[in-house]
Each structure stands twice: as structure tokens, then as C-alpha cells.
Design a protein around this motif. Structure first.
Motif, PDB file in Angstrom:
ATOM      1  N   GLY A 145     -17.721 -18.322 -22.810  1.00 32.48           N
ATOM      2  CA  GLY A 145     -16.825 -18.519 -23.943  1.00 32.48           C
ATOM      3  C   GLY A 145     -17.629 -19.093 -25.093  1.00 32.48           C
ATOM      4  N   LEU A 146     -16.951 -19.533 -26.142  1.00 33.96           N
ATOM      5  CA  LEU A 146     -17.619 -20.107 -27.308  1.00 33.96           C
ATOM      6  C   LEU A 146     -18.074 -21.527 -26.960  1.00 33.96           C
ATOM      7  N   ILE A 147     -19.382 -21.746 -26.969  1.00 37.03           N
ATOM      8  CA  ILE A 147     -19.955 -23.036 -26.589  1.00 37.03           C
ATOM      9  C   ILE A 147     -20.052 -23.913 -27.833  1.00 37.03           C
ATOM     10  N   LEU A 148     -19.540 -25.135 -27.702  1.00 36.45           N
ATOM     11  CA  LEU A 148     -19.464 -26.060 -28.827  1.00 36.45           C
ATOM     12  C   LEU A 148     -20.019 -27.427 -28.450  1.00 36.45           C
ATOM     13  N   SER A 149     -20.606 -28.092 -29.425  1.00 33.34           N
ATOM     14  CA  SER A 149     -20.970 -29.494 -29.222  1.00 33.34           C
ATOM     15  C   SER A 149     -19.682 -30.311 -29.291  1.00 33.34           C
ATOM     16  N   HIS A 150     -19.775 -31.569 -28.901  1.00 35.33           N
ATOM     17  CA  HIS A 150     -18.598 -32.435 -28.970  1.00 35.33           C
ATOM     18  C   HIS A 150     -18.134 -32.579 -30.427  1.00 35.33           C
ATOM     19  N   ALA A 151     -19.088 -32.714 -31.338  1.00 39.74           N
ATOM     20  CA  ALA A 151     -18.740 -32.857 -32.760  1.00 39.74           C
ATOM     21  C   ALA A 151     -18.030 -31.607 -33.280  1.00 39.74           C
ATOM     22  N   GLU A 152     -18.495 -30.420 -32.881  1.00 40.34           N
ATOM     23  CA  GLU A 152     -17.838 -29.172 -33.309  1.00 40.34           C
ATOM     24  C   GLU A 152     -16.425 -29.070 -32.748  1.00 40.34           C
ATOM     25  N   MET A 155     -14.466 -31.566 -31.955  1.00 42.92           N
ATOM     26  CA  MET A 155     -13.649 -32.537 -32.689  1.00 42.92           C
ATOM     27  C   MET A 155     -13.275 -32.008 -34.069  1.00 42.92           C
ATOM     28  N   GLU A 156     -14.209 -31.324 -34.729  1.00 44.95           N
ATOM     29  CA  GLU A 156     -13.916 -30.765 -36.053  1.00 44.95           C
ATOM     30  C   GLU A 156     -12.829 -29.697 -35.949  1.00 44.95           C
ATOM     31  N   ILE A 157     -12.896 -28.874 -34.907  1.00 47.72           N
ATOM     32  CA  ILE A 157     -11.856 -27.868 -34.682  1.00 47.72           C
ATOM     33  C   ILE A 157     -10.521 -28.555 -34.424  1.00 47.72           C
ATOM     34  N   ALA A 158     -10.525 -29.546 -33.537  1.00 48.57           N
ATOM     35  CA  ALA A 158      -9.289 -30.269 -33.215  1.00 48.57           C
ATOM     36  C   ALA A 158      -8.693 -30.907 -34.464  1.00 48.57           C
ATOM     37  N   ASP A 159      -9.544 -31.485 -35.301  1.00 42.09           N
ATOM     38  CA  ASP A 159      -9.075 -32.139 -36.524  1.00 42.09           C
ATOM     39  C   ASP A 159      -8.520 -31.138 -37.536  1.00 42.09           C
ATOM     40  N   SER A 160      -8.973 -29.895 -37.485  1.00 38.74           N
ATOM     41  CA  SER A 160      -8.525 -28.882 -38.443  1.00 38.74           C
ATOM     42  C   SER A 160      -7.201 -28.233 -38.054  1.00 38.74           C
ATOM     43  N   MET A 161      -6.771 -28.413 -36.809  1.00 33.05           N
ATOM     44  CA  MET A 161      -5.572 -27.731 -36.334  1.00 33.05           C
ATOM     45  C   MET A 161      -4.297 -28.410 -36.777  1.00 33.05           C
ATOM     46  N   ARG A 162      -3.389 -27.583 -37.255  1.00 33.81           N
ATOM     47  CA  ARG A 162      -2.037 -28.038 -37.558  1.00 33.81           C
ATOM     48  C   ARG A 162      -1.122 -27.740 -36.378  1.00 33.81           C
ATOM     49  N   GLN A 163      -1.397 -26.625 -35.677  1.00 33.41           N
ATOM     50  CA  GLN A 163      -0.624 -26.259 -34.496  1.00 33.41           C
ATOM     51  C   GLN A 163      -1.522 -25.490 -33.534  1.00 33.41           C
ATOM     52  N   LEU A 164      -1.594 -25.950 -32.308  1.00 36.00           N
ATOM     53  CA  LEU A 164      -2.309 -25.236 -31.256  1.00 36.00           C
ATOM     54  C   LEU A 164      -1.257 -24.520 -30.424  1.00 36.00           C
ATOM     55  N   ILE A 165      -1.205 -23.218 -30.560  1.00 34.85           N
ATOM     56  CA  ILE A 165      -0.215 -22.412 -29.861  1.00 34.85           C
ATOM     57  C   ILE A 165      -0.702 -22.098 -28.456  1.00 34.85           C
ATOM     58  N   ASP A 166      -1.949 -21.689 -28.357  1.00 34.50           N
ATOM     59  CA  ASP A 166      -2.528 -21.299 -27.077  1.00 34.50           C
ATOM     60  C   ASP A 166      -4.019 -21.605 -27.154  1.00 34.50           C
ATOM     61  N   GLY A 167      -4.531 -22.340 -26.191  1.00 39.25           N
ATOM     62  CA  GLY A 167      -5.949 -22.641 -26.216  1.00 39.25           C
ATOM     63  C   GLY A 167      -6.411 -23.303 -24.948  1.00 39.25           C
ATOM     64  N   GLU A 168      -7.672 -23.078 -24.635  1.00 35.48           N
ATOM     65  CA  GLU A 168      -8.267 -23.693 -23.460  1.00 35.48           C
ATOM     66  C   GLU A 168      -9.637 -24.239 -23.845  1.00 35.48           C
ATOM     67  N   PHE A 169      -9.790 -25.558 -23.704  1.00 36.64           N
ATOM     68  CA  PHE A 169     -11.039 -26.260 -23.957  1.00 36.64           C
ATOM     69  C   PHE A 169     -11.555 -26.772 -22.621  1.00 36.64           C
ATOM     70  N   LEU A 170     -12.754 -26.358 -22.242  1.00 34.52           N
ATOM     71  CA  LEU A 170     -13.363 -26.792 -20.999  1.00 34.52           C
ATOM     72  C   LEU A 170     -14.523 -27.718 -21.327  1.00 34.52           C
ATOM     73  N   GLY A 171     -14.528 -28.924 -20.772  1.00 34.38           N
ATOM     74  CA  GLY A 171     -15.562 -29.911 -21.052  1.00 34.38           C
ATOM     75  C   GLY A 171     -16.509 -30.095 -19.882  1.00 34.38           C
ATOM     76  N   TYR A 172     -17.801 -30.092 -20.182  1.00 37.42           N
ATOM     77  CA  TYR A 172     -18.849 -30.238 -19.174  1.00 37.42           C
ATOM     78  C   TYR A 172     -19.799 -31.348 -19.600  1.00 37.42           C
ATOM     79  N   LEU A 173     -20.402 -32.006 -18.628  1.00 45.50           N
ATOM     80  CA  LEU A 173     -21.451 -32.966 -18.940  1.00 45.50           C
ATOM     81  C   LEU A 173     -22.653 -32.205 -19.487  1.00 45.50           C
ATOM     82  N   PRO A 174     -23.384 -32.785 -20.435  1.00 40.97           N
ATOM     83  CA  PRO A 174     -24.574 -32.113 -20.955  1.00 40.97           C
ATOM     84  C   PRO A 174     -25.529 -31.760 -19.814  1.00 40.97           C
ATOM     85  N   GLY A 175     -26.101 -30.567 -19.875  1.00 38.98           N
ATOM     86  CA  GLY A 175     -27.027 -30.104 -18.859  1.00 38.98           C
ATOM     87  C   GLY A 175     -26.370 -29.390 -17.697  1.00 38.98           C
ATOM     88  N   SER A 176     -25.033 -29.349 -17.669  1.00 37.03           N
ATOM     89  CA  SER A 176     -24.323 -28.658 -16.578  1.00 37.03           C
ATOM     90  C   SER A 176     -24.398 -27.156 -16.757  1.00 37.03           C
TER      91      SER A 176
END
Length: 187
Positions: free
Chosen positions: A86-93, A95-116
Motif C-alpha cells: 500500500g502507500l507507505i508513509l512516515s509518521h509525520a506524513e 499525521m499530516e493526512i489525518a490533520d487534513s481530513m474533514r471526514q474519513l468515510i473509508d480508510g485503513e491505516f496500518l502501523g508498523y515499528l520502523p524496520g519491520s
């Protein structure tokens, strides 16, 4: 070096009904994630801090604020065009996406430890899943990641286990975004 999460760590899930979701909750979810400070052996109780995770965005259908830097349609196209996992993002990226959203209709964010290994979902330590403007689930893997006490008070205690991931439910890139199939048709 690839990090592998120990397999004996269980996951817990918070189920949040749509009626209790008030944006910008996604920013709140990110800010209330906690991980123990791993490099503090002198402390009896590890201090908690906000993790710097690597995020994989597999599905997105959202409305963003026009005054924010991230716009929904170009981002949705990037997610749809991204190769596995999927689209790989840094934590800062993320957060910027999350901060830009007015409404999240459908979405899946998967978080991994760095190096995983991001292609191995057994390494997953956080999953934030908003499904079709309905229930949201936030799944974490204690003690590697937890939600804050304030999150527990607001959304109730987590339940053991985790819901199936979209990969498990639909197969690779069979997730739907904007009502269309994200994978090319089978031949």
C-alpha cells in the motif's frame, strides 16, 4: 535489518460506533497511541511516548479541508496506484493526512515499528480502520503499542483479539475505494 514482532503478543481492539466518531478523531487516535520507552532499563515502569511508526495506507475515501495541504482526490489516486503493501508513509506524513481530513468515510491505516517487514501483517502493531462511515476499529498490540488512559475512558476498554484485516477479507488489493475495485480484473 528487518524487525519481527514477537508472535506471542496478542492484539486488542476498540470498536467505536459511527455515532461516537467526531472528526478530527483520526488525529486524536494518532496522538493517543503510546509505546513504552524501550531504552530505559533503569526505570521500573517504562515511560510512555507517542510512537514514530511507519504507516501503510491501503484504502482511502475521504473529504479533506480545502485550507489544508493534503487534498483527498490526489491522495486517493496515490493509494489506488500504490504497489503492495500500500502507500507507505512516515509518521509525520500520516499525521499530516489525518490533520487534513474533514471526514474519513473509508480508510485503513496500518502501523508498523520502523524496520519491520511491511508485507508481513504479523508485524502489525496498530490498525485504524474506518469502514463505510460506520464503525471504526482501533487495534493495538500491547505492550508494543497501547492507547492512552483518556482514550480508554472515552471509548471503553479494548476487547481481546482483532478483526480480520481487509487483506484477509478481500485478498491482495481487492479492497474497494470510492466504490470501485482497486485491483485489475482477473483474466
Amino acid at each position: 535489518m528487518t524487525t519481527t514482532v514477537p508472535s506471542d503478543l496478542g492484539m486488542v481492539t476498540y470498536r467505536i460506533p459511527a455515532a461516537r466518531i467526531v472528526l478530527p478523531d483520526l488525529v486524536q487516535f494518532f496522538s493517543e497511541l503510546e509505546t513504552p520507552e524501550l531504552e530505559t532499563p533503569e526505570l521500573e515502569t517504562p515511560e510512555l511516548h507517542s510512537p514514530e511508526l511507519v504507516w501503510v495506507l491501503t484504502t482511502l475515501y475521504a473529504v479533506t479541508s480545502s485550507d489544508k495541504p493534503v487534498q483527498a482526490l490526489p491522495l486517493e489516486r496515490r493509494v489506488d496506484a500504490a504497489a503492495e503493501p500500500g502507500l507507505i508513509l512516515s509518521h509525520a506524513e500520516a499525521m499530516e493526512i489525518a490533520d487534513s481530513m474533514r471526514q474519513l468515510i473509508d480508510g485503513e491505516f496500518l502501523g508498523y515499528l520502523p524496520g519491520s517487514d511491511l508485507t508481513d501483517e504479523t508485524n502489525l502493531v496498530v490498525r485504524i480502520d474506518a469502514f463505510d462511515s460506520g464503525e471504526w476499529t482501533v487495534t493495538v498490540r500491547p505492550p508494543l503499542t497501547t492507547m492512552s488512559d483518556a482514550f480508554d475512558r472515552t471509548h471503553g476498554p479494548a476487547q481481546p483479539g482483532r478483526p480480520a484485516t481487509r487483506l484477509e477479507e478481500f485478498g491482495p488489493r481487492q479492497q474497494t475505494t470510492n466504490g470501485t475495485n482497486a485491483a485489475p480484473p482477473a483474466s
